[in-house]
Design a protein around this motif. Structure first.
Motif, PDB file in Angstrom:
ATOM      1  N   ARG A 183      20.536  -4.615  26.988  1.00 16.29           N
ATOM      2  CA  ARG A 183      19.810  -5.863  26.734  1.00 16.29           C
ATOM      3  C   ARG A 183      19.420  -5.935  25.269  1.00 16.29           C
ATOM      4  O   ARG A 183      19.056  -4.927  24.655  1.00 16.29           O
ATOM      5  N   HIS A 184      19.491  -7.130  24.700  1.00 17.31           N
ATOM      6  CA  HIS A 184      18.993  -7.360  23.352  1.00 17.31           C
ATOM      7  C   HIS A 184      18.378  -8.752  23.302  1.00 17.31           C
ATOM      8  O   HIS A 184      18.849  -9.684  23.958  1.00 17.31           O
ATOM      9  N   SER A 219      24.121  -1.104  24.453  1.00 10.36           N
ATOM     10  CA  SER A 219      22.798  -1.456  24.958  1.00 10.36           C
ATOM     11  C   SER A 219      22.933  -2.427  26.122  1.00 10.36           C
ATOM     12  O   SER A 219      23.855  -3.253  26.157  1.00 10.36           O
ATOM     13  N   ARG A 272      16.709  -4.008  20.835  1.00 13.82           N
ATOM     14  CA  ARG A 272      17.727  -3.592  21.800  1.00 13.82           C
ATOM     15  C   ARG A 272      17.172  -2.516  22.720  1.00 13.82           C
ATOM     16  O   ARG A 272      16.362  -1.685  22.308  1.00 13.82           O
ATOM     17  N   HIS A 319      23.296  -0.326  16.325  1.00  8.98           N
ATOM     18  CA  HIS A 319      22.355  -1.421  16.560  1.00  8.98           C
ATOM     19  C   HIS A 319      22.821  -2.690  15.866  1.00  8.98           C
ATOM     20  O   HIS A 319      22.788  -3.770  16.439  1.00  8.98           O
ATOM     21  N   GLU A 349      16.290  -8.435  15.852  1.00  7.97           N
ATOM     22  CA  GLU A 349      16.642  -8.150  17.243  1.00  7.97           C
ATOM     23  C   GLU A 349      16.007  -6.849  17.711  1.00  7.97           C
ATOM     24  O   GLU A 349      15.764  -5.930  16.922  1.00  7.97           O
TER      25      GLU A 349
END
Length: 609
Positions: free
Chosen positions: A160-161, A158, A145, A118, A143
């Motif tokens: 999208r974040h 991932s 994720r 992450h 953030e």
């Protein structure tokens, strides 16, 4: 009969035997009888269990022969005895496997491990949708994720974040019971709801910070500590805050107002800060733990009075980081900041059913959850930097004795969950990683879908390469420029004021240029005022300006000098022609009436250094 006779007469008159080809007729009863007989013979030949058939016929009530024959042939033929034996053996092995799984410590899916990166800061929130297809994580790096197991490959990236709450670290994320929405709780006063793709749905309103009575505010006015979806009502969720209130919200209100407000109070009736909250599995109870070590339970229909209160459940001043209900809605567990895990029963809530100690906890969001079969309790332990390894501890539900410990990271284990459908364990650590523990034989989908996929290779057909064509004898109009090195191109771009973003030079001279004006004297009015106004700036030496009037003042005293003409001491001015050294002049007092040769009084002598 009349139609048949008319048809025959017509055939005789027309001179042919019939109108077209006669349709083929079938004796269905004969076909069924033949099929029945063939199936019966095949079944007897394959099975060879006529005695068993006779026994089964004796056990059945007496029926007619026709009915018994029909019952014996219904459905496909029975499988051969070998297949029956294999099936029985398979059922026996399944039963033995189930009996093995019931033994604690043997059914934990921890034979394989997958790590998701992450970031570099602690993972403080973790949530998995009910189907187990999408994972959402939040961290102290602000953030959030999104991870899709079906779409990831071995790279484990991932898809999208985003930063949902700007500069506030994440406290908790939670999927709704349908998996359509995600509740995001950060360290600010406004919770947010996103859809499963990461698009914002609503933001809760902020309360008035200048009102003391929390019943009169529309929302929270202090930092949030937790949030949870109602497991039965899909559009209802609750949040708790340091303002001492627990508020329930509905999606249809779009976060403009809360549905209900409940205040947390200590034993003296003063405000207490809730550190965590949750619903029971049936959604009928609401529980919260406060910073004074108390645990309070409300019925969802009651907004003021509590149904159960436990004082000094944990050490006062410590943050109880988690509270979770079992499926029986009578038992719940708590994870205290005093390094303990306690199991409670609502029917005997004055004292804990069991207590586990020496489980270090440094984080206010450390989880404590039940296993899918609720025979084990799972929690993480905290460690100092370079002082050990973080562990996931599994305890027996009856007496909270430690059954198994699994080391997952060199840092603390904070968030943890055990998904019932996937049979996989997710652990969020303090070094920014998410550890996924699974068993290839007992776990399904989830991380197993990602680790078997190869990394996507770049398709060479999608890459466009511009080939250089060299034509030395072409005309200058059609000749392409020769490729230059990047160093020469950078030097050329550096000279270009637009590409190098060179700031504009200041204006020199009077007036302006290119629409720019100087700060002073750039307009006609300022130029006229500058020429009219008197310039009082003087760069002359002030000593010379005063001494030029010395001769006139001595010859014609006008103000003060003539009043002291008789008593005025003789003035001595130093000139540039004096040949006295600095050592000789150090004891001479300028302007005194003593001669250089005379001795000064003892009180005015300089002290020896």
């Amino acid at each position: 009969m009349s139609s048949n006779s008319a048809g025959k007469s017509m055939e005789e008159v027309m001179g042919f035997g019939g109108f077209g080809k006669k349709a083929k007729s079938f004796d269905l009863q004969a076909i069924f009888e033949e099929t029945r007989r063939t199936a019966q013979e095949r079944s007897k030949k394959n099975l060879g269990i006529l005695n068993n058939v006779a026994v089964s016929k004796k056990e059945k009530p007496a029926v007619s022969e026709d009915e018994s024959d029909e019952d014996a042939t219904i459905g496909p033929p029975m499988p051969p005895p070998e297949s029956l034996g294999n099936k029985l053996n398979k059922e026996d092995t399944d039963d033995s496997d189930e009996s093995d799984e019931e033994e604690p410590g043997t059914f934990i899916p921890a034979t394989h491990e997958v790590s998701l990166k992450h970031g570099s800061k602690p993972v403080s929130s973790l949530a998995l949708d009910p189907s187990g297809a999408r994972l959402v994580t939040g961290s102290h790096d602000f953030e959030m994720r999104f991870w899709d197991f079906a779409g990831m490959d071995r790279a484990l990236q991932s898809f999208r974040h985003l930063t949902p709450c700007e500069c506030h670290h994440m406290m908790n994320v939670d999927f709704s019971s349908t998996g359509e929405h995600i509740l995001v709780v950060a360290a600010n006063s406004q919770a947010k709801v996103f859809d499963r793709d990461g698009y914002e749905v609503l933001e809760c309103v902020k309360g008035d910070q200048y009102l003391n009575d929390m019943y009169h505010t529309k929302g929270h006015n202090s930092m949030l500590n937790g949030g949870y979806w109602n497991p039965k009502v899909k559009d209802e969720f609750l949040t708790c805050s340091n303002d001492g209130t627990i508020r329930t919200w509905l999606l249809k209100d779009e976060g403009k107002k809360c549905q209900a407000i409940r205040k947390c109070k200590d034993k003296s009736g003063r405000r207490a800060q809730p550190t965590c909250c949750c619903y029971s599995r049936d959604g009928k109870l609401l529980a919260a733990a406060t910073n004074d070590g108390s645990i309070s339970l409300w019925d969802v229909k009651m907004k003021v009075h509590t149904t159960h209160v436990v004082r000094n459940a944990h050490t006062s001043g410590s943050d109880t980081s988690s509270i979770r209900f079992a499926h029986d809605n009578k038992t719940f567990c708590t994870r205290g900041g005093d390094d303990t895990v306690k199991l409670w029963d609502i029917r005997k809530i004055k004292h804990p059913v069991a207590t586990a100690c020496d489980l270090t906890n440094f984080f206010p969001v450390t989880d404590c959850t039940f296993s899918p079969n609720e025979k084990l309790l799972m929690t993480g332990t905290s460690v100092k930097r370079d002082a050990g390894r973080g562990k996931i501890v599994f305890m027996d539900r009856t007496d909270l004795e430690i059954v198994n410990e699994i080391e997952v990271s060199d840092s603390s284990a904070i968030r943890s969950l055990w998904h019932p459908k996937l049979n996989q364990i997710m652990v969020g650590t303090a070094d920014g990683n998410i550890k996924i523990l699974y068993d290839p034989e007992r776990s399904v989908r989830g991380a197993k879908l990602s680790v078997v996929k190869k990394r996507k290779k770049l398709n060479q057909s999608e890459v466009f390469i511009r080939h250089k064509i060299i034509t030395p004898y072409s005309l200058p109009l059609y000749r392409e420029d020769r490729e230059r090195s990047t160093k020469k191109q950078e030097e050329k771009d550096r000279k270009d004021p637009i590409k190098s973003h060179k700031p504009m030079a200041p204006l020199s001279g009077r007036g302006g240029a290119g629409g720019r004006l100087k700060a002073h004297g750039s307009t006609l009015a300022s130029f006229i005022m500058k020429s009219i106004a008197k310039d009082t700036h003087d760069d002359s030496n002030p000593r010379d300006a005063i001494l030029k009037h010395a001769t006139a003042a001595e010859s014609n005293p006008k103000w003060v000098s003539h009043a002291y003409a008789k008593t005025q001491p003789e003035t001595i001015f130093r000139t540039s022609d004096d040949s006295l050294s600095e050592d000789e002049d150090s004891h001479v007092i300028i302007g005194s009436n003593k001669k250089p040769g005379e001795e000064e009084p003892s009180s005015k002598k300089m002290k020896p250094s």
